[in-house]
Enzyme design. Structure first.
Site, PDB file in Angstrom:
ATOM      1  CB  SER A 127      -0.829  -0.065   1.243  1.00  0.00           C
ATOM      2  OG  SER A 127      -1.322   1.198   1.546  1.00  0.00           O
ATOM      3  CE1 TYR A 151      -4.205  -2.538   5.197  1.00  0.00           C
ATOM      4  CE2 TYR A 151      -3.317  -0.108   4.734  1.00  0.00           C
ATOM      5  CZ  TYR A 151      -3.796  -1.540   4.401  1.00  0.00           C
ATOM      6  OH  TYR A 151      -3.789  -1.621   3.023  1.00  0.00           O
ATOM      7  CE  LYS A 155      -1.845  -4.773   3.611  1.00  0.00           C
ATOM      8  NZ  LYS A 155      -1.977  -6.060   2.838  1.00  0.00           N
TER       9      LYS A 155
HETATM   10  P1  NAD Z   1     -11.373  -6.132   0.765  1.00  0.00           P
HETATM   11  O1  NAD Z   1     -11.509  -6.241   2.435  1.00  0.00           O
HETATM   12  O2  NAD Z   1     -12.119  -5.977  -0.059  1.00  0.00           O
HETATM   13  O3  NAD Z   1     -10.579  -7.721   0.432  1.00  0.00           O
HETATM   14  C1  NAD Z   1      -9.878  -8.564   1.641  1.00  0.00           C
HETATM   15  C2  NAD Z   1     -10.469  -9.794   1.482  1.00  0.00           C
HETATM   16  O4  NAD Z   1      -9.563 -10.703   2.322  1.00  0.00           O
HETATM   17  C3  NAD Z   1     -11.902 -10.127   2.157  1.00  0.00           C
HETATM   18  O5  NAD Z   1     -12.731 -10.774   1.324  1.00  0.00           O
HETATM   19  C4  NAD Z   1     -11.885 -10.535   3.294  1.00  0.00           C
HETATM   20  O6  NAD Z   1     -13.022 -11.363   3.629  1.00  0.00           O
HETATM   21  C5  NAD Z   1     -10.620 -11.508   3.402  1.00  0.00           C
HETATM   22  N1  NAD Z   1      -9.939 -11.720   4.415  1.00  0.00           N
HETATM   23  C6  NAD Z   1      -9.387 -10.710   5.375  1.00  0.00           C
HETATM   24  N2  NAD Z   1      -8.702 -11.474   6.572  1.00  0.00           N
HETATM   25  C7  NAD Z   1      -8.632 -12.941   6.250  1.00  0.00           C
HETATM   26  C8  NAD Z   1      -8.147 -13.960   6.660  1.00  0.00           C
HETATM   27  N3  NAD Z   1      -7.576 -13.948   7.998  1.00  0.00           N
HETATM   28  N4  NAD Z   1      -8.489 -14.990   6.124  1.00  0.00           N
HETATM   29  C9  NAD Z   1      -9.029 -15.220   5.084  1.00  0.00           C
HETATM   30  N5  NAD Z   1      -9.368 -14.015   4.383  1.00  0.00           N
HETATM   31  C10 NAD Z   1      -9.567 -12.873   4.818  1.00  0.00           C
HETATM   32  O7  NAD Z   1      -9.884  -5.335   0.493  1.00  0.00           O
HETATM   33  P2  NAD Z   1      -9.224  -5.058  -0.860  1.00  0.00           P
HETATM   34  O8  NAD Z   1      -9.602  -3.669  -0.996  1.00  0.00           O
HETATM   35  O9  NAD Z   1      -9.754  -5.891  -1.897  1.00  0.00           O
HETATM   36  O10 NAD Z   1      -7.743  -4.995  -0.403  1.00  0.00           O
HETATM   37  C11 NAD Z   1      -7.111  -6.145  -0.770  1.00  0.00           C
HETATM   38  C12 NAD Z   1      -5.415  -5.820  -0.514  1.00  0.00           C
HETATM   39  O11 NAD Z   1      -5.162  -4.888  -0.988  1.00  0.00           O
HETATM   40  C13 NAD Z   1      -5.314  -5.834   1.027  1.00  0.00           C
HETATM   41  O12 NAD Z   1      -4.460  -6.529   1.475  1.00  0.00           O
HETATM   42  C14 NAD Z   1      -5.082  -4.184   1.428  1.00  0.00           C
HETATM   43  O13 NAD Z   1      -4.644  -4.190   2.420  1.00  0.00           O
HETATM   44  C15 NAD Z   1      -4.363  -3.861  -0.002  1.00  0.00           C
HETATM   45  N6  NAD Z   1      -4.760  -2.568  -0.566  1.00  0.00           N
HETATM   46  C16 NAD Z   1      -5.921  -2.001  -0.745  1.00  0.00           C
HETATM   47  C17 NAD Z   1      -6.149  -0.981  -1.092  1.00  0.00           C
HETATM   48  C18 NAD Z   1      -7.484  -0.216  -1.291  1.00  0.00           C
HETATM   49  O14 NAD Z   1      -7.593   0.976  -1.172  1.00  0.00           O
HETATM   50  N7  NAD Z   1      -8.494  -1.229  -1.319  1.00  0.00           N
HETATM   51  C19 NAD Z   1      -5.120   0.101  -1.225  1.00  0.00           C
HETATM   52  C20 NAD Z   1      -3.908  -0.483  -1.104  1.00  0.00           C
HETATM   53  C21 NAD Z   1      -3.725  -1.799  -0.604  1.00  0.00           C
HETATM   54  C1  WQD Z   2      -9.143  10.067  -0.322  1.00  0.00           C
HETATM   55  C2  WQD Z   2      -9.455  11.291  -0.078  1.00  0.00           C
HETATM   56  C3  WQD Z   2     -10.065  12.037   2.021  1.00  0.00           C
HETATM   57  C4  WQD Z   2     -13.912  10.177   2.196  1.00  0.00           C
HETATM   58  C5  WQD Z   2      -7.083   4.934   1.946  1.00  0.00           C
HETATM   59  C6  WQD Z   2      -5.837   4.513   2.788  1.00  0.00           C
HETATM   60  C7  WQD Z   2      -4.672   3.902   2.224  1.00  0.00           C
HETATM   61  C8  WQD Z   2      -5.156   3.058   0.789  1.00  0.00           C
HETATM   62  C9  WQD Z   2      -5.912   3.856  -0.036  1.00  0.00           C
HETATM   63  C10 WQD Z   2      -5.048   0.693   1.736  1.00  0.00           C
HETATM   64  C11 WQD Z   2      -9.010  12.068   1.046  1.00  0.00           C
HETATM   65  C12 WQD Z   2     -11.310  12.387   1.121  1.00  0.00           C
HETATM   66  C13 WQD Z   2     -12.782  10.455   1.699  1.00  0.00           C
HETATM   67  C14 WQD Z   2     -15.005  10.956   2.357  1.00  0.00           C
HETATM   68  C15 WQD Z   2     -13.612  12.798   1.791  1.00  0.00           C
HETATM   69  N1  WQD Z   2      -5.770   1.842   1.291  1.00  0.00           N
HETATM   70  N2  WQD Z   2     -12.632  11.759   1.496  1.00  0.00           N
HETATM   71  N3  WQD Z   2     -14.663  12.316   2.165  1.00  0.00           N
HETATM   72  O1  WQD Z   2      -7.168   8.021   2.718  1.00  0.00           O
HETATM   73  O2  WQD Z   2      -6.159   8.605   0.210  1.00  0.00           O
HETATM   74  O3  WQD Z   2      -6.465   6.127   1.294  1.00  0.00           O
HETATM   75  O4  WQD Z   2      -7.317   4.142   0.771  1.00  0.00           O
HETATM   76  O5  WQD Z   2      -4.150   0.523   1.429  1.00  0.00           O
HETATM   77  O6  WQD Z   2      -4.164   3.154   2.999  1.00  0.00           O
HETATM   78  O7  WQD Z   2      -5.738   5.199   3.913  1.00  0.00           O
HETATM   79  O8  WQD Z   2      -8.309   7.200   0.642  1.00  0.00           O
HETATM   80  O9  WQD Z   2     -10.650   7.163  -0.217  1.00  0.00           O
HETATM   81  O10 WQD Z   2     -10.316   7.441   2.264  1.00  0.00           O
HETATM   82  O11 WQD Z   2      -9.630   9.376   0.886  1.00  0.00           O
HETATM   83  O12 WQD Z   2     -13.404  14.108   1.571  1.00  0.00           O
HETATM   84  O13 WQD Z   2     -16.410  10.661   2.954  1.00  0.00           O
HETATM   85  O14 WQD Z   2     -11.080  11.602  -0.087  1.00  0.00           O
HETATM   86  O15 WQD Z   2      -9.884  13.110   2.867  1.00  0.00           O
HETATM   87  O16 WQD Z   2      -8.526  13.381   0.915  1.00  0.00           O
HETATM   88  P1  WQD Z   2      -6.999   7.621   1.293  1.00  0.00           P
HETATM   89  P2  WQD Z   2      -9.804   7.728   0.725  1.00  0.00           P
END
Ligand code: NAD
Ligand code: WQD
Length: 347
Positions: A127, A151, A155
């Site tokens: 992330s 969190y 990572k």
């Molecule tokens: P998500 O929550 O939609 O998907 C994660 C999945 O993992 C879910 O289906 C959940 O049920 C499953 N899970 C959680 N803990 C588990 C466990 N202990 N055993 C088995 N299954 C488990 O999240 P996402 O947005 O699809 O994110 C996927 C990955 O990408 C995560 O590792 C997240 O940290 C990373 N990531 C997400 C974002 C984002 O903004 N969505 C950004 C950067 C990194």
């Molecule tokens: C984006 C912008 C908020 C909600 C997060 C995690 C990061 C990564 C990606 C997992 C910001 C603004 C948000 C709302 C708003 N995930 N906002 N009103 O914070 O950039 O990143 O997701 O790894 O770790 O922190 O994403 O979508 O929450 O926010 O104004 O109701 O939107 O302040 O500027 P963020 P976000």
């Protein structure tokens, strides 16, 4: 012969889109997910979107070594994509030990089982939050890690654990992909983001406003040092993220590498709202409120390293991101549960 990929967290947002991408490219896919943040409905949707189903699904916690061992003995797994984790920044401050236990222990458990079964290819979900409160724009992978919450630290620890494992076991090869802000949906409108509870992230929140489930979008702060005062992020289409994982599988070579997955293009919160209104002809009631604790003014990827290494870059722009997110939300106003409430059959 086609390759078999184990996708952990394959029912989640990014995992489900990656499963569809892999199926569309002739991979066999095995999923382990405990549905803690998703549902089995996603698996039907993957099959409908990709035109064929995954090979097998196991419901359970990745930290369950017995379950993992069973999965690895049942399938000729060639590679693993590890998405399963908890991902809510605010929640991670409230329950840090759960975050470390789930995110870190699942990763060590997975690595042990992979090594025990001679599986040596891993793509890990990392992330951009690892970069923390930085002012560097754009952000390259050489930027020092400075995670500011459990969190993001979980990572960062996982990246280091995987790097150490690759040093100790040279046959192991892994990449960590640091995604910026994944949004959007599969072009079929069948797969999309289906968060449980109140969405934390701006895009799913805005979609629920657009579909009438919430009255307005609160914009967190308009006094940042950006063009319009609202925070700037690097939104990346979830199908580009999925594509990046498939391409990563093709390039896994030796040792451990870290790559950003982003577009290199920044969009403000108000810019995102405007892009959505323009593309989808829907008005979003938006109200400026105070800043959200922990937000950084600008986070934009330097996507140059992955482009140089693999020739890979994103192909979908902001218009495609908002259009596809809206196509999914319109068709599924209550997410995957919509089919249970609005139609008698399954997909
Ligand atoms: P998500 O929550 O939609 O998907 C994660 C999945 O993992 C879910 O289906 C959940 O049920 C499953 N899970 C959680 N803990 C588990 C466990 N202990 N055993 C088995 N299954 C488990 O999240 P996402 O947005 O699809 O994110 C996927 C990955 O990408 C995560 O590792 C997240 O940290 C990373 N990531 C997400 C974002 C984002 O903004 N969505 C950004 C950067 C990194
Ligand atoms: C984006 C912008 C908020 C909600 C997060 C995690 C990061 C990564 C990606 C997992 C910001 C603004 C948000 C709302 C708003 N995930 N906002 N009103 O914070 O950039 O990143 O997701 O790894 O770790 O922190 O994403 O979508 O929450 O926010 O104004 O109701 O939107 O302040 O500027 P963020 P976000």
């Amino acid at each position: 012969m086609s390759q078999t990929v184990l996708v952990t967290g394959g029912a989640g947002f990014i995992g489900s889109h990656t499963c569809a991408e892999l199926l569309e490219h002739d991979y066999e896919v095995v999923v382990v997910d405990d549905f803690s943040n998703s549902s089995a409905l996603a698996l039907d949707r993957i099959a409908a979107a990709a035109g064929r189903p995954i090979s097998a699904f196991y419901e359970g916690d990745l930290r369950d070594a017995g379950l993992l061992k069973w999965v690895f003995t049942q399938h000729p797994i060639d590679a693993v994509i590890h998405f399963a984790a908890k991902k809510a920044v605010g929640e991670s401050v409230d329950i840090p030990l759960e975050y470390y236990d789930i995110n870190v222990s699942a990763t060590t458990s997975l690595l042990r089982t992979m090594l025990a079964h001679g599986v040596h290819k891993l793509v890990f979900s990392s992330s951009c939050s690892i970069y923390g409160q930085t002012e560097t724009v754009p952000l390259g992978e050489a930027e020092p890690a400075a995670p500011t919450n459990p969190y993001a630290r979980s990572k960062w620890f996982c990246e280091n654990i995987i790097a150490d494992a690759c040093l100790r076991y040279p046959e192991l090869t892994a990449v960590a992909l640091r995604y910026f802000n994944p949004v959007g949906a599969h072009s079929s409108g069948l797969l999309g983001e289906d968060p449980t509870g109140v969405p934390n992230n701006v895009m799913p929140y805005m979609m629920q406003v657009a579909v009438g489930r919430r009255p307005e979008l609160q914009v967190f702060g308009d006094d940042y040092a950006t063009d319009d005062g609202t925070c700037v992020r690097d939104y990346i289409h979830v199908m580009d993220v999925a594509d990046g994982h498939r391409v990563a599988l093709e390039h896994l070579g030796a040792g451990f590498e870290i790559f950003n997955l982003g577009t290199g293009v920044g969009t403000s919160v108000l810019g995102l709202v405007q892009a959505f209104e323009d593309a989808c002809d829907v008005t979003i009631p938006a109200r400026i409120v105070g800043r959200r604790a922990g937000d950084v003014p600008k986070l934009i990827a330097d996507p140059g390293k992955v482009a140089a290494a693999w020739g890979w870059r994103t192909t979908r722009d902001l218009h495609a991101m908002v259009r596809d997110a809206w196509a999914f939300q319109r068709r599924n106003p209550f997410g995957y549960a919509s089919e249970l409430t609005t139609s008698p059959g399954r997909v």
